[in-house]
Structures are given as C-alpha cells and as structure tokens.
Design a protein around this motif. Structure first.
Motif, PDB file in Angstrom:
ATOM      1  N   SER A  51      12.386   8.613   5.713  1.00 15.01           N
ATOM      2  CA  SER A  51      11.414   9.314   6.550  1.00 15.01           C
ATOM      3  C   SER A  51      10.670  10.368   5.738  1.00 15.01           C
ATOM      4  N   ILE A  52       9.449  10.664   6.165  1.00 13.03           N
ATOM      5  CA  ILE A  52       8.649  11.704   5.530  1.00 13.03           C
ATOM      6  C   ILE A  52       8.174  12.669   6.613  1.00 13.03           C
ATOM      7  N   PRO A  53       7.842  13.908   6.249  1.00 13.26           N
ATOM      8  CA  PRO A  53       7.340  14.864   7.256  1.00 13.26           C
ATOM      9  C   PRO A  53       5.957  14.423   7.754  1.00 13.26           C
ATOM     10  N   CYS A  54       5.714  14.589   9.030  1.00 15.55           N
ATOM     11  CA  CYS A  54       4.392  14.329   9.600  1.00 15.55           C
ATOM     12  C   CYS A  54       4.233  15.170  10.864  1.00 15.55           C
ATOM     13  N   PRO A  55       3.041  15.576  11.166  1.00  9.04           N
ATOM     14  CA  PRO A  55       2.837  16.488  12.299  1.00  9.04           C
ATOM     15  C   PRO A  55       2.998  15.795  13.644  1.00  9.04           C
ATOM     16  N   PRO A  56       3.630  16.459  14.611  1.00  5.21           N
ATOM     17  CA  PRO A  56       3.712  15.917  15.962  1.00  5.21           C
ATOM     18  C   PRO A  56       2.399  16.121  16.701  1.00  5.21           C
ATOM     19  N   TRP A  57       2.266  15.495  17.856  1.00  7.76           N
ATOM     20  CA  TRP A  57       1.070  15.681  18.676  1.00  7.76           C
ATOM     21  C   TRP A  57       1.095  17.083  19.269  1.00  7.76           C
ATOM     22  N   SER A  58      -0.064  17.761  19.246  1.00 12.25           N
ATOM     23  CA  SER A  58      -0.122  19.141  19.724  1.00 12.25           C
ATOM     24  C   SER A  58      -1.349  19.358  20.596  1.00 12.25           C
ATOM     25  N   ASN A  59      -1.180  20.145  21.655  1.00 15.23           N
ATOM     26  CA  ASN A  59      -2.307  20.486  22.520  1.00 15.23           C
ATOM     27  C   ASN A  59      -3.264  21.458  21.852  1.00 15.23           C
TER      28      ASN A  59
ATOM     29  N   GLU B  75      10.557   9.884  17.010  1.00 21.59           N
ATOM     30  CA  GLU B  75      10.935  10.781  15.913  1.00 21.59           C
ATOM     31  C   GLU B  75       9.762  11.620  15.417  1.00 21.59           C
ATOM     32  N   THR B  76       8.556  11.100  15.573  1.00 22.95           N
ATOM     33  CA  THR B  76       7.387  11.876  15.160  1.00 22.95           C
ATOM     34  C   THR B  76       7.202  13.079  16.069  1.00 22.95           C
ATOM     35  N   GLN B  77       7.329  12.866  17.364  1.00 21.19           N
ATOM     36  CA  GLN B  77       7.099  13.948  18.316  1.00 21.19           C
ATOM     37  C   GLN B  77       8.265  14.912  18.409  1.00 21.19           C
ATOM     38  N   THR B  78       9.477  14.416  18.297  1.00 21.42           N
ATOM     39  CA  THR B  78      10.648  15.276  18.486  1.00 21.42           C
ATOM     40  C   THR B  78      11.166  15.900  17.195  1.00 21.42           C
ATOM     41  N   SER B  79      10.958  15.206  16.059  1.00 24.02           N
ATOM     42  CA  SER B  79      11.533  15.694  14.795  1.00 24.02           C
ATOM     43  C   SER B  79      10.510  15.900  13.688  1.00 24.02           C
ATOM     44  N   SER B  80       9.235  15.676  13.968  1.00 20.66           N
ATOM     45  CA  SER B  80       8.160  15.860  12.982  1.00 20.66           C
ATOM     46  C   SER B  80       8.403  15.047  11.716  1.00 20.66           C
TER      47      SER B  80
ATOM     48  N   GLY C 191       0.795  -1.224   0.000  1.00 16.08           N
ATOM     49  CA  GLY C 191       0.000   0.000   0.000  1.00 16.08           C
ATOM     50  C   GLY C 191       0.822   1.266   0.000  1.00 16.08           C
ATOM     51  N   HIS C 192       2.104   1.156   0.381  1.00 12.35           N
ATOM     52  CA  HIS C 192       3.021   2.294   0.428  1.00 12.35           C
ATOM     53  C   HIS C 192       2.484   3.420   1.322  1.00 12.35           C
ATOM     54  N   VAL C 193       1.952   3.043   2.468  1.00 14.40           N
ATOM     55  CA  VAL C 193       1.470   4.025   3.430  1.00 14.40           C
ATOM     56  C   VAL C 193       1.986   3.675   4.828  1.00 14.40           C
ATOM     57  N   ILE C 194       2.077   4.686   5.672  1.00  8.74           N
ATOM     58  CA  ILE C 194       2.418   4.526   7.079  1.00  8.74           C
ATOM     59  C   ILE C 194       1.135   4.675   7.882  1.00  8.74           C
ATOM     60  N   HIS C 195       0.872   3.760   8.771  1.00 10.24           N
ATOM     61  CA  HIS C 195      -0.387   3.759   9.523  1.00 10.24           C
ATOM     62  C   HIS C 195      -0.464   4.922  10.501  1.00 10.24           C
ATOM     63  N   ARG C 196       0.563   5.116  11.302  1.00 10.07           N
ATOM     64  CA  ARG C 196       0.735   6.225  12.238  1.00 10.07           C
ATOM     65  C   ARG C 196      -0.092   6.148  13.514  1.00 10.07           C
ATOM     66  N   ASN C 197      -0.943   5.136  13.661  1.00 14.07           N
ATOM     67  CA  ASN C 197      -1.718   5.065  14.906  1.00 14.07           C
ATOM     68  C   ASN C 197      -1.931   3.615  15.339  1.00 14.07           C
ATOM     69  N   VAL C 198      -0.850   2.844  15.351  1.00 17.97           N
ATOM     70  CA  VAL C 198      -0.939   1.464  15.822  1.00 17.97           C
ATOM     71  C   VAL C 198      -1.056   1.510  17.348  1.00 17.97           C
TER      72      VAL C 198
ATOM     73  N   THR D 267       2.339  16.736  26.104  1.00 14.60           N
ATOM     74  CA  THR D 267       3.603  16.586  25.382  1.00 14.60           C
ATOM     75  C   THR D 267       4.802  16.652  26.331  1.00 14.60           C
ATOM     76  N   SER D 268       4.686  17.412  27.394  1.00 11.48           N
ATOM     77  CA  SER D 268       5.789  17.483  28.359  1.00 11.48           C
ATOM     78  C   SER D 268       5.930  16.167  29.115  1.00 11.48           C
ATOM     79  N   ASN D 269       4.804  15.553  29.469  1.00 14.29           N
ATOM     80  CA  ASN D 269       4.861  14.240  30.122  1.00 14.29           C
ATOM     81  C   ASN D 269       5.456  13.199  29.194  1.00 14.29           C
ATOM     82  N   TYR D 270       5.106  13.288  27.917  1.00 19.69           N
ATOM     83  CA  TYR D 270       5.650  12.350  26.927  1.00 19.69           C
ATOM     84  C   TYR D 270       7.165  12.452  26.882  1.00 19.69           C
ATOM     85  N   ALA D 271       7.671  13.677  26.813  1.00 18.81           N
ATOM     86  CA  ALA D 271       9.118  13.886  26.713  1.00 18.81           C
ATOM     87  C   ALA D 271       9.835  13.338  27.947  1.00 18.81           C
TER      88      ALA D 271
END
Length: 296
Positions: A223-231, A247-252, A184-191, A284-288
C-alpha cells in the motif's frame, strides 16, 4: 432499467446544437485540423469534458472530440481552485499519452470512444481538446457540470448490452488495470462509470487518469499513502466517492487491490440497474454508514 442505462443516461439538450458547435469553434486552433460536430456526450470528473462528433480534415476519418470549457470551472469553483482543476485535467491527458495499450483510452467517460489523437490547445473559451475515433455508447448517471446536455446518438439511445458483451467489457477493463499495475506501475484510483468509454465496435476503454498514483517500485502489492475524500476539496478534484475503496477513505492508503475493489463496485452497479451499492451523495458520513451495510 437495462444495464446499458448506466452508461447512457442523459437529458435532452436545452440549447441548439448549432449554437454549441459555433461556440466551440470560435478562436480554437483545433478547427484547422478537425471539423467539430454536435455534442453527443459528456465525460470526466463531474462530466466536465464535452464530447463532440467530428472528423479529421486530412483524411475525413470519423472521430470524437473532447472539449473542456474553462468557464465551467469558473462558475462552479472558487477562483483559487479553478487553475488547480484545469491543471488536473491537463495532467490527465498527458498521463494517458504515456500509456499505449489497446484497453487504455484518452479522457473520459461516457460516450464510447477510442482515443488515438490528442490536441492540447488554448483559446478564449476552451482549454483542452482531445480527439478520438468516434464511438457511441454512454456515461454514468451523473449530470454534466454545466451547460446544455448533449443529445445521445441514435445508436446509443435504447441499446441493451448482451450478457456476453458485459462480461467481455469487464474482462477488457481488467486487462487495462493489469497493464497499469504491472507495466505502468501506477494505481488508477478512480475506476467508475465516468472513466469507462465504449467504442462503436464494442471495445471498452479505461480513461480518467486524473488521480493516478505511482506504486511502490520494490513491492507492487504494498500500500502507498493517498488522500481520502474530503468535503474541503472540490468534488471535481477528487475521485468518485461512491466507488472508492474503504482503505482509502478510512486509512488514507491504497494499492492495486483498491482499483479492483472499485471495478467490483462498477460490476455490481451494472447488475443493480445502474445504481452503485454506496450512494454517499458526496458525504463522508454517508459513505461510512453505507460501507458498514455493504460489509454485512
């Protein structure tokens, strides 16, 4: 707490099932083709999908029916976000329809379900209805966004997975991701647990395609660009932060390895009494902070 609790933890419903079923049926064209039974589980982002027992009228084939109640989004989110969430769920169903694979299912977590049919209809109350062969199992620990919480079916209340069943389930999820990545050439992103369905026959399915991203066609491992989690964005419109790759949260950015990290977090949670290694509480601070502990 047994590992199965991770996929089957619900509170008792506070509203009679008959009333709930009647509300679903009112003005919904899906009732022309399917008989809608009592709610038995929830699934999807913030468990917004309500899963009902049911059967297809044409052949009396048992199925599970997924219902999205539009007023849930209206209650939980600002008006400008409501349509975004509705479109996100619509898009996820359409995405699932494109991927035909034994290990990929229709939306959404929580009750073991095998998807074969999809019905997208609109009525006064319910916007999306997805139909799948009935299953019994359960979802993650998170609670449904709103409304009465369904009663778990008898076969799912006290079920404990055998070690072999868990290993086979993880293998099936790996097969699903392999198909999405290399075919499918896709990344699920929410396993995460809310994207995993288990049928009555013990087949594990991967659903929850709300946040898929197209991979780099020339280099599937890049890697491809993707948005990090945001409040600043609705929780319902973002992947589960507790299972998100660093890498998603720290480097988008994300890659197929990001999905494998999330799968690893699911496996750890299963063997950790249903508790994920990171419990950020949508912070996000708790995640870090907790990510550093995981790395250690």
């Amino acid at each position: 707490m047994p590992a199965g609790t991770m996929f089957a933890k619900f509170k008792s419903a506070n509203v009679a099932a008959s009333t709930s079923v009647q509300n679903v049926a009112d003005g919904n064209p899906i009732t022309q083709y399917f008989e809608i039974g009592k709610p038995v589980a929830c699934a999807g982002p913030e468990l917004v999908w309500r899963i009902h027992d049911g059967y297809r009228k044409s052949d009396n084939k048992e199925c599970s029916i997924f219902i999205f109640e539009k007023k849930v989004a209206e209650k939980l989110h600002k008006p400008r976000r409501k349509e975004t969430i509705t479109e996100l769920l619509k898009s996820s169903v359409k995405t699932l329809e494109r991927f035909r694979h034994p290990r990929v299912s229709m939306p959404f977590t929580c009750l073991p379900i095998l998807m074969r049919h999809t019905v997208l209809q609109e009525s006064k109350t319910y916007e999306n209805a997805s139909v799948a062969p009935a299953a019994g199992g359960g979802p993650a620990q998170a609670q449904p966004a709103a409304g009465a919480q369904p009663q778990r079916p008898a076969h799912a209340k006290e079920y404990n997975f055998l070690d072999m069943e868990l290993k086979y389930g993880f293998l099936q999820l790996t097969e699903a991701l392999s198909y999405l990545h290399y075919s499918g050439h896709v990344i699920h992103r929410n396993v995460c647990p809310s994207s995993i369905l288990i049928t009555k026959r013990g087949i594990w399915k991967l659903a929850g395609m709300e946040y898929v991203e197209r991979m780099n066609e020339t280099d599937l491992n890049s890697s491809i660009p993707c948005p990090p989690w945001s409040n600043r964005v609705s929780k319902m419109a973002q992947p589960n932060l507790d299972f998100m790759a660093p890498e998603t949260q720290t480097s988008s950015k994300c890659s197929l390895l990001s999905d494998m990290f999330s799968l690893g977090m699911v496996i750890c949670a299963v063997y950790n009494n249903g508790r994920p290694l990171i419990q950020a509480g949508n912070s996000t601070s708790n995640y870090a902070k907790q990510l550093e502990t995981v790395r250690e």
